[in-house]
Design a protein around this motif. Structure first.
Motif, PDB file in Angstrom:
ATOM      1  N   THR A 198      27.020   3.618  -0.815  1.00  0.00           N
ATOM      2  CA  THR A 198      25.659   4.088  -1.071  1.00  0.00           C
ATOM      3  C   THR A 198      24.688   2.914  -1.156  1.00  0.00           C
ATOM      4  O   THR A 198      23.536   3.012  -0.707  1.00  0.00           O
ATOM      5  N   LEU A 244      18.539   5.722   2.603  1.00  0.00           N
ATOM      6  CA  LEU A 244      18.164   6.447   1.390  1.00  0.00           C
ATOM      7  C   LEU A 244      17.190   5.593   0.597  1.00  0.00           C
ATOM      8  O   LEU A 244      17.301   4.355   0.597  1.00  0.00           O
ATOM      9  N   GLN A 249      16.580   9.042  -3.950  1.00  0.00           N
ATOM     10  CA  GLN A 249      17.640   9.821  -3.297  1.00  0.00           C
ATOM     11  C   GLN A 249      19.021   9.365  -3.758  1.00  0.00           C
ATOM     12  O   GLN A 249      19.930  10.186  -3.922  1.00  0.00           O
ATOM     13  N   GLY A 304      19.608  11.012  -6.930  1.00  0.00           N
ATOM     14  CA  GLY A 304      19.876  12.422  -6.688  1.00  0.00           C
ATOM     15  C   GLY A 304      21.299  12.641  -6.209  1.00  0.00           C
ATOM     16  O   GLY A 304      21.957  13.613  -6.596  1.00  0.00           O
ATOM     17  N   LEU A 305      21.801  11.726  -5.378  1.00  0.00           N
ATOM     18  CA  LEU A 305      23.182  11.820  -4.916  1.00  0.00           C
ATOM     19  C   LEU A 305      24.157  11.664  -6.072  1.00  0.00           C
ATOM     20  O   LEU A 305      25.158  12.391  -6.160  1.00  0.00           O
ATOM     21  N   TYR A 315      17.909  14.822  -3.867  1.00  0.00           N
ATOM     22  CA  TYR A 315      18.570  14.134  -2.759  1.00  0.00           C
ATOM     23  C   TYR A 315      17.830  14.365  -1.442  1.00  0.00           C
ATOM     24  O   TYR A 315      17.924  13.565  -0.505  1.00  0.00           O
TER      25      TYR A 315
END
Length: 439
Positions: free
Chosen positions: A111, A120, A124, A127-128, A147
């Motif tokens: 990520t 991202l 986001q 949010g993930l 997200y």
């Protein structure tokens, strides 16, 4: 940059286990484990995997390739969808470990690379993280909303409008010796104050976001032996609290978390509230009072022949529920249950769910973390200072526009912290460390 790999599914035996590989050597890693040509990008293909040095068979999995720019991380990526046996996973992980240029990923590194490569924004990413940790339907909806990038898009829109206003203010500084038309000031202030109003509106619902994330607290109140512990056992679906016919059995507050029709809820079973000379029970009563005060909702349980005491009624707030217990023995009108037999529990759950649903944020609401709310508060404070200049002392703003420009610049910086575009270097390691391996 190293090519990384990790198990992306929970460890243990399962039907399928996914190993992810990301980086410049991802295709080379796949090529080293199979003699077949590389499959087409984004097309699941069966491949036989063998150990690179010995040729020992490893598995016959589905393989997916992603070219740079079209993967989750933005890098070349490969996914091995293996049969989920421990030995299979261990053998493929061992084979990858022995390939040059590959290493095991750190928590959140996939990520982190998606963020670094612009796939991202930071909102986001958070949010993930919430989506991975979601335990109820309402948390899932909120996390998906975050997200999707709604907050980042809104922050970038606000930033663009502040940039317009700031450019006009900067122009008045550059051309301070010339007469600046009044409409220039009006256009700048309209853009800046419009953003201030929208941020203020979204901040008003920030507490609802926190409730969705952490859950609602419901305190069950009542006199000793009212059936509070029996009720919490019934709602929780298991024996959580000790039940007894002896008044004062519950001496401390007991908490249980569960999914109430899609809402995350913490039930608090409290000690019976009454006057007592027992010092231990008195502590329990004090804790029950504290739990009632801090809860989002209070459920007062009473017997058919005993009204709520003055002490309990004093703790209740508008919207709280009063429920009669032991309705199987003493039928009555109104909201009544039998915690022992389960009679009336579906209706009680329906009432509780309807009460929580009232607090649902609108579909277009920005669902904020504490970090987001703090950054928006900083932006709002800066814009409030500008508003004071623009509305209360406009002549001062025109005489010294650099003061107002600095306030707008501070708000612009605060919005950038939400998306990760400005001033967040120290936060990144903390945020990504909370992810699991493989994500």
């Amino acid at each position: 940059m190293d090519t990384i790999f990790a198990l992306a599914t929970p460890p243990g035996t399962g039907g399928v286990a996914v190993i992810r590989v990301s980086g410049a050597d991802a295709d080379s890693a796949l090529d080293a484990l199979t003699t077949a040509p590389l499959p087409e990008p984004r097309r699941a293909t069966l491949r036989r995997l063998s150990a690179p040095t010995t040729g020992e068979p490893l598995d016959h999995p589905l393989v997916l390739r992603f070219v740079a720019g079209e993967s989750f991380t933005g890098e070349q990526s490969v996914e091995f969808h293996l049969h989920g046996g421990r030995a299979v996973v261990a053998s493929v992980m061992h084979a990858l470990t022995r390939l040059p240029g590959l290493r095991l990923a750190e928590p959140g590194e996939f990520t982190r690379r998606a963020f670094d490569n612009g796939r991202l924004d930071l909102a986001q990413v958070e949010g993930l993280a919430d989506l991975i940790g979601a335990e109820t339907a309402s948390q899932q909806r909120a996390a998906l909303h975050q997200y999707s990038g709604v907050l980042g898009e809104k922050c970038r829109d606000w930033s663009a409008r502040l940039t317009t206003g700031l450019a006009l203010l900067e122009a008045t500084i550059d051309f301070a010796d010339e007469e600046i038309p009044d409409e220039t000031w009006d256009i700048a202030s309209d853009a800046i104050l419009g953003v201030r109003t929208e941020i203020t509106d979204h901040l008003a619902g920030a507490h609802l976001s926190e409730r969705l994330r952490t859950g609602w607290r419901i305190a069950i109140l009542g006199a000793p032996n009212a059936g509070k512990s029996t009720l919490i056992n019934a709602l929780g679906g298991r024996d959580i609290a000790i039940t007894s016919d002896i008044p004062g059995t519950t001496r401390d507050s007991i908490e249980v978390q569960f999914d109430l029709a899609g809402y995350p809820v913490t039930l608090v079973d409290t000690a019976g509230i009454r006057e007592t000379d027992d010092p231990i029970e008195r502590i329990g009563v004090e804790r029950a009072t504290r739990a009632a005060t801090t809860a989002d909702l209070r459920l007062a349980l009473k017997a058919h022949d005993a009204p709520l005491t003055e002490a309990i009624r004093a703790l209740l707030q508008p919207g709280d529920l009063t429920v009669q217990n032991k309705a199987d023995e003493h039928p009555t009108d109104g909201l009544a249950i039998s915690a022992r037999t389960g009679m009336g529990l579906p209706a009680l759950i329906e009432h509780l769910t309807a009460t929580l649903a009232v607090t649902d944020p609108p579909a277009d609401a920005l669902l904020l973390t504490q970090r987001h709310a703090a950054a928006l508060t900083d932006a709002c404070d800066a814009l409030n200072r500008y508003a004071t200049l623009a509305t209360d002392t406009p002549d001062r703003l025109k005489a010294a526009p650099e003061i107002g420009a600095q306030d707008v610049r501070e708000a612009w910086e605060a919005l950038g912290r939400i998306t990760g575009e400005r001033g967040i270097d120290r936060l990144l390691d903390v945020i990504f460390s909370e992810f699991c391996l493989g994500k």
